[in-house]
Write a protein that holds these residues in place. Structure first.
Motif, PDB file in Angstrom:
ATOM      1  N   LEU A  68       0.835  -1.204   0.000  1.00 33.09           N
ATOM      2  CA  LEU A  68       0.000   0.000   0.000  1.00 33.09           C
ATOM      3  C   LEU A  68       0.871   1.255   0.000  1.00 33.09           C
ATOM      4  CD1 LEU A  68      -2.700  -1.110   2.593  1.00 33.09           C
ATOM      5  CD2 LEU A  68      -3.040  -0.825   0.123  1.00 33.09           C
ATOM      6  N   TRP A  69       1.896   1.246   0.820  1.00 32.58           N
ATOM      7  CA  TRP A  69       2.808   2.385   0.937  1.00 32.58           C
ATOM      8  C   TRP A  69       3.554   2.612  -0.376  1.00 32.58           C
ATOM      9  CZ3 TRP A  69       8.391   2.025   1.803  1.00 32.58           C
ATOM     10  CH2 TRP A  69       8.984   3.254   2.121  1.00 32.58           C
ATOM     11  N   LYS A  70       4.066   1.534  -0.971  1.00 31.96           N
ATOM     12  CA  LYS A  70       4.795   1.653  -2.240  1.00 31.96           C
ATOM     13  C   LYS A  70       3.874   2.128  -3.365  1.00 31.96           C
ATOM     14  CE  LYS A  70       8.645   0.755  -2.932  1.00 31.96           C
ATOM     15  NZ  LYS A  70       9.793   1.669  -2.919  1.00 31.96           N
ATOM     16  N   ARG A  71       2.609   1.779  -3.265  1.00 33.20           N
ATOM     17  CA  ARG A  71       1.624   2.191  -4.266  1.00 33.20           C
ATOM     18  C   ARG A  71       1.341   3.693  -4.162  1.00 33.20           C
ATOM     19  NH1 ARG A  71      -4.086  -0.931  -4.247  1.00 33.20           N
ATOM     20  NH2 ARG A  71      -3.046  -2.457  -5.563  1.00 33.20           N
ATOM     21  N   GLY A  72       1.713   4.294  -3.042  1.00 35.95           N
ATOM     22  CA  GLY A  72       1.508   5.727  -2.863  1.00 35.95           C
ATOM     23  C   GLY A  72       0.383   6.105  -1.929  1.00 35.95           C
ATOM     24  N   ALA A  73      -0.262   5.129  -1.313  1.00 32.15           N
ATOM     25  CA  ALA A  73      -1.318   5.445  -0.348  1.00 32.15           C
ATOM     26  C   ALA A  73      -0.689   6.023   0.918  1.00 32.15           C
ATOM     27  CB  ALA A  73      -2.112   4.189  -0.005  1.00 32.15           C
ATOM     28  N   TYR A  74      -1.408   6.913   1.553  1.00 29.91           N
ATOM     29  CA  TYR A  74      -1.019   7.436   2.850  1.00 29.91           C
ATOM     30  C   TYR A  74      -1.568   6.439   3.865  1.00 29.91           C
ATOM     31  CZ  TYR A  74      -0.594  10.675   6.779  1.00 29.91           C
ATOM     32  OH  TYR A  74      -0.265  11.260   7.968  1.00 29.91           O
ATOM     33  N   VAL A  75      -0.686   5.699   4.535  1.00 28.50           N
ATOM     34  CA  VAL A  75      -1.093   4.637   5.456  1.00 28.50           C
ATOM     35  C   VAL A  75      -0.958   5.137   6.888  1.00 28.50           C
ATOM     36  CG1 VAL A  75      -0.664   2.267   6.223  1.00 28.50           C
ATOM     37  CG2 VAL A  75      -0.359   2.869   3.803  1.00 28.50           C
ATOM     38  N   LEU A  76      -2.052   5.095   7.614  1.00 29.87           N
ATOM     39  CA  LEU A  76      -2.069   5.438   9.029  1.00 29.87           C
ATOM     40  C   LEU A  76      -2.051   4.155   9.848  1.00 29.87           C
ATOM     41  CD1 LEU A  76      -4.860   8.176   9.159  1.00 29.87           C
ATOM     42  CD2 LEU A  76      -2.422   8.522   9.556  1.00 29.87           C
ATOM     43  N   LEU A  77      -1.231   4.132  10.887  1.00 30.49           N
ATOM     44  CA  LEU A  77      -1.174   2.988  11.794  1.00 30.49           C
ATOM     45  C   LEU A  77      -1.450   3.459  13.213  1.00 30.49           C
ATOM     46  CD1 LEU A  77       2.010   1.127  10.500  1.00 30.49           C
ATOM     47  CD2 LEU A  77      -0.390   0.626   9.982  1.00 30.49           C
ATOM     48  N   PRO A  78      -2.016   2.567  14.035  1.00 31.91           N
ATOM     49  CA  PRO A  78      -2.373   2.977  15.397  1.00 31.91           C
ATOM     50  C   PRO A  78      -1.183   3.014  16.353  1.00 31.91           C
ATOM     51  CG  PRO A  78      -2.956   0.690  15.059  1.00 31.91           C
ATOM     52  CD  PRO A  78      -2.447   1.210  13.740  1.00 31.91           C
ATOM     53  N   ARG A  79      -1.347   3.881  17.342  1.00 33.30           N
ATOM     54  CA  ARG A  79      -0.442   3.960  18.493  1.00 33.30           C
ATOM     55  C   ARG A  79      -1.348   3.835  19.714  1.00 33.30           C
ATOM     56  NH1 ARG A  79       4.312   7.985  17.450  1.00 33.30           N
ATOM     57  NH2 ARG A  79       4.126   8.133  19.689  1.00 33.30           N
ATOM     58  N   LEU A  80      -1.100   2.841  20.546  1.00 35.02           N
ATOM     59  CA  LEU A  80      -1.948   2.587  21.705  1.00 35.02           C
ATOM     60  C   LEU A  80      -1.692   3.629  22.789  1.00 35.02           C
ATOM     61  CD1 LEU A  80      -4.033   0.617  22.950  1.00 35.02           C
ATOM     62  CD2 LEU A  80      -2.097  -0.649  23.916  1.00 35.02           C
ATOM     63  N   LEU A  81      -2.752   4.279  23.223  1.00 38.36           N
ATOM     64  CA  LEU A  81      -2.674   5.282  24.288  1.00 38.36           C
ATOM     65  C   LEU A  81      -2.872   4.609  25.646  1.00 38.36           C
ATOM     66  CD1 LEU A  81      -4.759   8.099  22.562  1.00 38.36           C
ATOM     67  CD2 LEU A  81      -2.273   8.013  22.872  1.00 38.36           C
ATOM     68  N   PRO A  82      -2.440   5.258  26.729  1.00 39.69           N
ATOM     69  CA  PRO A  82      -2.576   4.655  28.063  1.00 39.69           C
ATOM     70  C   PRO A  82      -4.017   4.287  28.434  1.00 39.69           C
ATOM     71  CG  PRO A  82      -1.067   6.510  28.155  1.00 39.69           C
ATOM     72  CD  PRO A  82      -1.661   6.499  26.769  1.00 39.69           C
ATOM     73  N   ASP A  83      -5.018   5.024  27.910  1.00 42.96           N
ATOM     74  CA  ASP A  83      -6.415   4.715  28.244  1.00 42.96           C
ATOM     75  C   ASP A  83      -7.014   3.651  27.322  1.00 42.96           C
ATOM     76  OD1 ASP A  83      -6.787   6.074  25.849  1.00 42.96           O
ATOM     77  OD2 ASP A  83      -8.159   7.575  26.686  1.00 42.96           O
ATOM     78  N   GLY A  84      -6.195   3.069  26.423  1.00 39.30           N
ATOM     79  CA  GLY A  84      -6.680   2.020  25.527  1.00 39.30           C
ATOM     80  C   GLY A  84      -7.205   2.540  24.207  1.00 39.30           C
ATOM     81  N   ASP A  85      -7.322   3.859  24.054  1.00 41.66           N
ATOM     82  CA  ASP A  85      -7.760   4.424  22.782  1.00 41.66           C
ATOM     83  C   ASP A  85      -6.593   4.359  21.794  1.00 41.66           C
ATOM     84  OD1 ASP A  85      -9.415   5.616  20.909  1.00 41.66           O
ATOM     85  OD2 ASP A  85      -9.949   7.319  22.190  1.00 41.66           O
ATOM     86  N   LEU A  86      -6.872   4.670  20.539  1.00 40.88           N
ATOM     87  CA  LEU A  86      -5.847   4.612  19.498  1.00 40.88           C
ATOM     88  C   LEU A  86      -5.588   5.989  18.909  1.00 40.88           C
ATOM     89  CD1 LEU A  86      -7.031   1.405  17.574  1.00 40.88           C
ATOM     90  CD2 LEU A  86      -5.223   1.577  19.309  1.00 40.88           C
ATOM     91  N   ASP A  87      -4.332   6.407  18.948  1.00 37.55           N
ATOM     92  CA  ASP A  87      -3.857   7.566  18.219  1.00 37.55           C
ATOM     93  C   ASP A  87      -3.369   7.013  16.880  1.00 37.55           C
ATOM     94  OD1 ASP A  87      -2.851  10.025  17.434  1.00 37.55           O
ATOM     95  OD2 ASP A  87      -1.760  10.368  19.303  1.00 37.55           O
ATOM     96  N   ALA A  89      -0.604   7.529  13.378  1.00 39.02           N
ATOM     97  CA  ALA A  89       0.563   8.180  12.790  1.00 39.02           C
ATOM     98  C   ALA A  89       0.863   7.512  11.452  1.00 39.02           C
ATOM     99  CB  ALA A  89       1.765   8.085  13.730  1.00 39.02           C
ATOM    100  N   SER A  90       1.603   8.208  10.606  1.00 41.08           N
ATOM    101  CA  SER A  90       1.850   7.677   9.266  1.00 41.08           C
ATOM    102  C   SER A  90       2.938   6.613   9.264  1.00 41.08           C
ATOM    103  CB  SER A  90       2.200   8.805   8.291  1.00 41.08           C
ATOM    104  OG  SER A  90       3.400   9.422   8.654  1.00 41.08           O
ATOM    105  N   TYR A  91       2.731   5.668   8.374  1.00 40.63           N
ATOM    106  CA  TYR A  91       3.683   4.588   8.110  1.00 40.63           C
ATOM    107  C   TYR A  91       4.602   5.059   6.997  1.00 40.63           C
ATOM    108  CZ  TYR A  91       5.174   0.001   6.220  1.00 40.63           C
ATOM    109  OH  TYR A  91       5.887  -1.076   5.762  1.00 40.63           O
ATOM    110  N   GLU A  92       5.896   4.998   7.248  1.00 42.00           N
ATOM    111  CA  GLU A  92       6.879   5.422   6.252  1.00 42.00           C
ATOM    112  C   GLU A  92       7.829   4.269   5.927  1.00 42.00           C
ATOM    113  OE1 GLU A  92       6.624   8.226   4.669  1.00 42.00           O
ATOM    114  OE2 GLU A  92       4.978   8.958   5.911  1.00 42.00           O
ATOM    115  N   GLY A  93       7.277   3.077   5.790  1.00 44.98           N
ATOM    116  CA  GLY A  93       8.076   1.898   5.469  1.00 44.98           C
ATOM    117  C   GLY A  93       8.412   1.088   6.708  1.00 44.98           C
TER     118      GLY A  93
END
Length: 193
Positions: A68-87, A89-93
């Protein structure tokens, strides 16, 4: 309380079945899922895709993320927050990931906030099982239920599971969020109502 107990039992059984799969079986399933998802029109056209890094016995997403990244899509991945919610950030390989809480690889790019998932054209979510109405059984923390609640009704949300994990019916609670499709290695994308 009945649903909670049965969800726990279902989750345990599904995870035990995953544990007996060989690494080769999991890798083959991951490649099949990648190939099926890369040909889905909404994914082919998506500018932004919220996805996740698979861990343990989950269907492998490594090659899918890279494609997906090589195809040029902007890929967002989760970052686990202390309260269990998800922030998010972009995947850059593959080199842009670092171990996060609970051993889950996370992107090292600046966080975009919990609402960033709402900007995605497609959302790929982990699941332990999915039923034929789109009800998703996760790991039990509610992180993805919160994230999926932020996604608009026209956005394709897809849970990735092994073939045996697409089931007829799962118990549900009021906070549970449905996905609009499931992807399986043999069946490809299965859309729900």
């Amino acid at each position: 309380m009945h649903d909670i107990v049965s969800k726990t039992d279902l989750r345990t059984g599904m995870l035990e079945r995953r544990a007996i799969m060989t690494p080769e079986e999991r890798a083959t399933a991951g490649r099949s899922l990648r190939d099926a998802l890369l040909s889905v029109p909404e994914i082919e056209m998506a500018g932004t895709i919220a996805a996740y890094v698979s861990i343990g016995t989950e269907p492998d997403t490594g090659s899918l993320l890279f494609a997906l990244w090589k195809r040029g899509a902007y890929v967002l991945l989760p970052r686990l927050l202390p309260d269990g919610d998800l922030d998010w950030a972009s995947y850059e390989g593959p080199d842009s990931l670092t171990p996060g809480p609970r051993g889950c690889p996370e992107p090292t790019e600046p966080p975009r906030g919990t609402g960033a998932v709402a900007s995605a054209d497609v959302v790929l979510a982990p699941a332990v099982a999915i039923d034929r109405t789109g009800m998703r059984l996760g790991r039990g923390g509610g992180s993805y239920d919160r994230a999926l609640a932020r996604v608009g009704p026209a956005i394709l949300t897809v849970g990735l599971v092994y073939d045996s994990e697409l089931v007829d019916e799962l118990p549900a609670e009021p906070h549970d969020q449905r996905v609009r499709a499931a992807a399986t290695p043999s069946g490809g994308l299965v859309r729900f109502g």
